[in-house]
Design an enzyme around this catalytic site. Sequence first.
Site, PDB file in Angstrom:
ATOM      1  N   SER A  22       5.495 -18.526   5.794  1.00  0.00           N
ATOM      2  CA  SER A  22       4.732 -17.600   6.630  1.00  0.00           C
ATOM      3  C   SER A  22       3.315 -17.414   6.089  1.00  0.00           C
ATOM      4  O   SER A  22       3.086 -17.334   4.885  1.00  0.00           O
ATOM      5  CB  SER A  22       5.435 -16.243   6.662  1.00  0.00           C
ATOM      6  OG  SER A  22       4.674 -15.305   7.386  1.00  0.00           O
ATOM      7  N   ILE A  72      -5.677 -12.012   2.651  1.00  0.00           N
ATOM      8  CA  ILE A  72      -5.917 -12.059   4.098  1.00  0.00           C
ATOM      9  C   ILE A  72      -5.674 -10.696   4.735  1.00  0.00           C
ATOM     10  O   ILE A  72      -6.360 -10.296   5.668  1.00  0.00           O
ATOM     11  CB  ILE A  72      -5.026 -13.126   4.770  1.00  0.00           C
ATOM     12  CG1 ILE A  72      -5.282 -14.509   4.150  1.00  0.00           C
ATOM     13  CG2 ILE A  72      -5.257 -13.159   6.277  1.00  0.00           C
ATOM     14  CD1 ILE A  72      -6.689 -15.008   4.279  1.00  0.00           C
ATOM     15  N   GLY A  73      -4.698  -9.975   4.213  1.00  0.00           N
ATOM     16  CA  GLY A  73      -4.428  -8.640   4.747  1.00  0.00           C
ATOM     17  C   GLY A  73      -3.525  -8.639   5.956  1.00  0.00           C
ATOM     18  O   GLY A  73      -3.593  -7.739   6.801  1.00  0.00           O
ATOM     19  N   LEU A  74      -2.671  -9.681   6.050  1.00  0.00           N
ATOM     20  CA  LEU A  74      -1.666  -9.744   7.118  1.00  0.00           C
ATOM     21  C   LEU A  74      -2.294  -9.730   8.513  1.00  0.00           C
ATOM     22  O   LEU A  74      -1.779  -9.125   9.441  1.00  0.00           O
ATOM     23  CB  LEU A  74      -0.640  -8.617   6.972  1.00  0.00           C
ATOM     24  CG  LEU A  74       0.176  -8.659   5.669  1.00  0.00           C
ATOM     25  CD1 LEU A  74       0.948  -7.367   5.467  1.00  0.00           C
ATOM     26  CD2 LEU A  74       1.142  -9.841   5.675  1.00  0.00           C
ATOM     27  N   CYS A 131       5.497  -4.584   1.565  1.00  0.00           N
ATOM     28  CA  CYS A 131       4.538  -3.687   2.228  1.00  0.00           C
ATOM     29  C   CYS A 131       4.783  -2.249   1.774  1.00  0.00           C
ATOM     30  O   CYS A 131       5.922  -1.872   1.487  1.00  0.00           O
ATOM     31  CB  CYS A 131       4.688  -3.766   3.755  1.00  0.00           C
ATOM     32  SG  CYS A 131       4.264  -5.370   4.433  1.00  0.00           S
ATOM     33  N   THR A 194       4.108 -13.949  -2.920  1.00  0.00           N
ATOM     34  CA  THR A 194       3.062 -14.192  -3.906  1.00  0.00           C
ATOM     35  C   THR A 194       3.086 -13.171  -5.048  1.00  0.00           C
ATOM     36  O   THR A 194       3.532 -12.040  -4.894  1.00  0.00           O
ATOM     37  CB  THR A 194       1.672 -14.153  -3.249  1.00  0.00           C
ATOM     38  OG1 THR A 194       1.527 -12.909  -2.556  1.00  0.00           O
ATOM     39  CG2 THR A 194       1.514 -15.309  -2.280  1.00  0.00           C
TER      40      THR A 194
END
Length: 304
Positions: A22, A72-74, A131, A194
Amino acid sequence: MKPDLSVTIAGLKLRNPVMTASGTFGYGEEFAEYVDLEAIGAFVTKGLSLKPRAGNPTPRIVETPGGMLNAIGLQNVGIDAFIEKKVPFLRSVATPAIANFFGHTIDEYAELARRLDAIPEVAGLEVNISCPNVKQGGIVFGTDPQCAFDVVSACREATIKPLIVKLSPNVTDIVSMAKSCADAGADALSLINTLTGMAIDLDRRRPVLANITGGLSGPAVKPVALRMVWQVARAVALPIIGIGGIMNARDALEFILAGATAVQVGTASFINPGAAQDIAAGMATWLEENGVDDIKSLIGALEV
């Protein structure tokens, strides 16, 4: 006779154990001209949220020795645009599409699981629990066993599709996290996400990433990922999808030996968009050259 590379994850039959990770493969369509999607086992979408997200400010990717950091910050289109604009492509591909998703409350996770459950083109769900839980003071779901249990339980109630939970490596005890997710009804586990890291620009005396910290991936994390897959495989009875620094077929097969039933290829796709397909082909060649008829015979076959 060619070796059998087929495996089954949570009831999903895959033609081979190679999946995409993903956040590294868009929604599948972006890579269609570079990869024969029907030459890999499955692909996983960018993480989906209830509302669209623009992500973090730039710079948000930096190369590091042996890997890369991303913040990226989702960023994603949100569930509504996914259904309207991305799902039609999934109908054209005879390869399972797995939807990764995330939320900041248990209710958000459950709502996404319900909505994804209703999409026939989505073969399975992958829950990103890395998260913060905004209702619990920002504690990350994936670093607290009880939080993980609660969110996975809510998702389990909301879907009958195969439910894969993606584990964070940023924990003291990966096994306790895995057990909590198994107890909550997960069908499979993918690991690792990660590792948290940072890069500094010495001359500017500033962080390289606008977000300061980011997620480390690539070959540098492979030893950590292998160790965690091996530990979890010995502790829980669920199938495991190994992730972390897989750049070639040998890397992938090491994860299989450590106990993974399948693998996900991520950072390698930034270097070679066709990496997942090449790795699947390379695994078939290795099996043939080494007289292995069925890849399933290698799962967890590490001799210690």
